[in-house]
Design an enzyme around this catalytic site. Structure first.
Site, short mmCIF file in Angstrom:
data_model
loop_
_atom_site.label_atom_id
_atom_site.label_comp_id
_atom_site.label_asym_id
_atom_site.label_seq_id
_atom_site.Cartn_x
_atom_site.Cartn_y
_atom_site.Cartn_z
N ASN A 29 -28.40 -14.88 0.42
CA ASN A 29 -27.85 -14.61 -0.91
C ASN A 29 -28.19 -13.16 -1.21
O ASN A 29 -29.36 -12.84 -1.43
CB ASN A 29 -28.46 -15.54 -1.95
CG ASN A 29 -27.96 -15.24 -3.36
OD1 ASN A 29 -27.32 -14.23 -3.61
ND2 ASN A 29 -28.27 -16.13 -4.28
N ASN A 49 -27.98 -11.46 -3.72
CA ASN A 49 -28.55 -11.24 -5.06
C ASN A 49 -30.02 -11.62 -5.15
O ASN A 49 -30.65 -11.45 -6.19
CB ASN A 49 -27.75 -12.02 -6.12
CG ASN A 49 -26.34 -11.52 -6.23
OD1 ASN A 49 -26.09 -10.32 -6.16
ND2 ASN A 49 -25.40 -12.43 -6.38
N CYS A 50 -30.57 -12.16 -4.08
CA CYS A 50 -31.96 -12.63 -4.04
C CYS A 50 -32.84 -11.60 -3.34
O CYS A 50 -32.58 -11.25 -2.19
CB CYS A 50 -32.02 -13.97 -3.31
SG CYS A 50 -33.69 -14.55 -2.95
N GLY A 51 -33.87 -11.14 -4.03
CA GLY A 51 -34.79 -10.15 -3.46
C GLY A 51 -35.47 -10.64 -2.20
O GLY A 51 -35.60 -9.90 -1.22
N ARG A 90 -32.96 -10.54 0.66
CA ARG A 90 -32.74 -9.15 1.10
C ARG A 90 -33.93 -8.65 1.92
O ARG A 90 -33.76 -7.98 2.94
CB ARG A 90 -32.48 -8.22 -0.09
CG ARG A 90 -31.15 -8.45 -0.78
CD ARG A 90 -30.82 -7.34 -1.78
NE ARG A 90 -31.88 -7.09 -2.74
CZ ARG A 90 -31.99 -7.68 -3.93
NH1 ARG A 90 -31.10 -8.58 -4.30
NH2 ARG A 90 -32.98 -7.36 -4.74
#
Length: 115
Positions: free
Chosen positions: A10, A12-14, A17
């Site tokens: 995802n 948008n997920c730190g 990433r």
């Protein structure tokens, strides 16, 4: 091309990433599956769960409001799995598959066990 590594990601997920960066820093270019776009299938989730030795409850995003709204916190495994297929965001992330195994890389350091 992937060298046997896949990340269910995802962007948008730190944590997701960071795990993707860790895989690349280790010299691997994984297949990146944005599961919120592609969704899940029952066989796919069942295979990942078996590889990780986990149950649907183990990878349920319990802090996700939808999990509470659907009554999944105390639901049987089959109901949780069905909900994950219908609502991909209910699956905790990131899940990483490598030639050395499969992990839910949460916390991110868990990915080190399969790099």
């Amino acid at each position: 091309m992937s060298d046997g590594y896949t990340i269910f990601h995802n962007p948008n997920c730190g944590t997701s990433r960071n795990v993707l960066a860790m895989i690349r820093e280790a010299g691997h270019e994984p297949e990146v599956v944005q599961y919120l776009k592609t969704g899940w299938t029952h066989p796919q989730l069942e295979s990942l769960l078996k590889a990780m030795g986990k149950t649907p409850r183990d990878i349920l995003r319990t802090k996700e409001r939808l999990a509470v709204e659907l009554g999944l916190l105390d639901a049987p495994a089959g109901q949780i799995l069905d909900a994950m297929v219908r609502h991909p965001l209910l699956v905790e992330r990131p899940i990483v598959v490598s030639p050395k195994g499969t992990v839910l890389a949460r916390p991110k350091e868990k990915v080190g066990t399969i790099l």
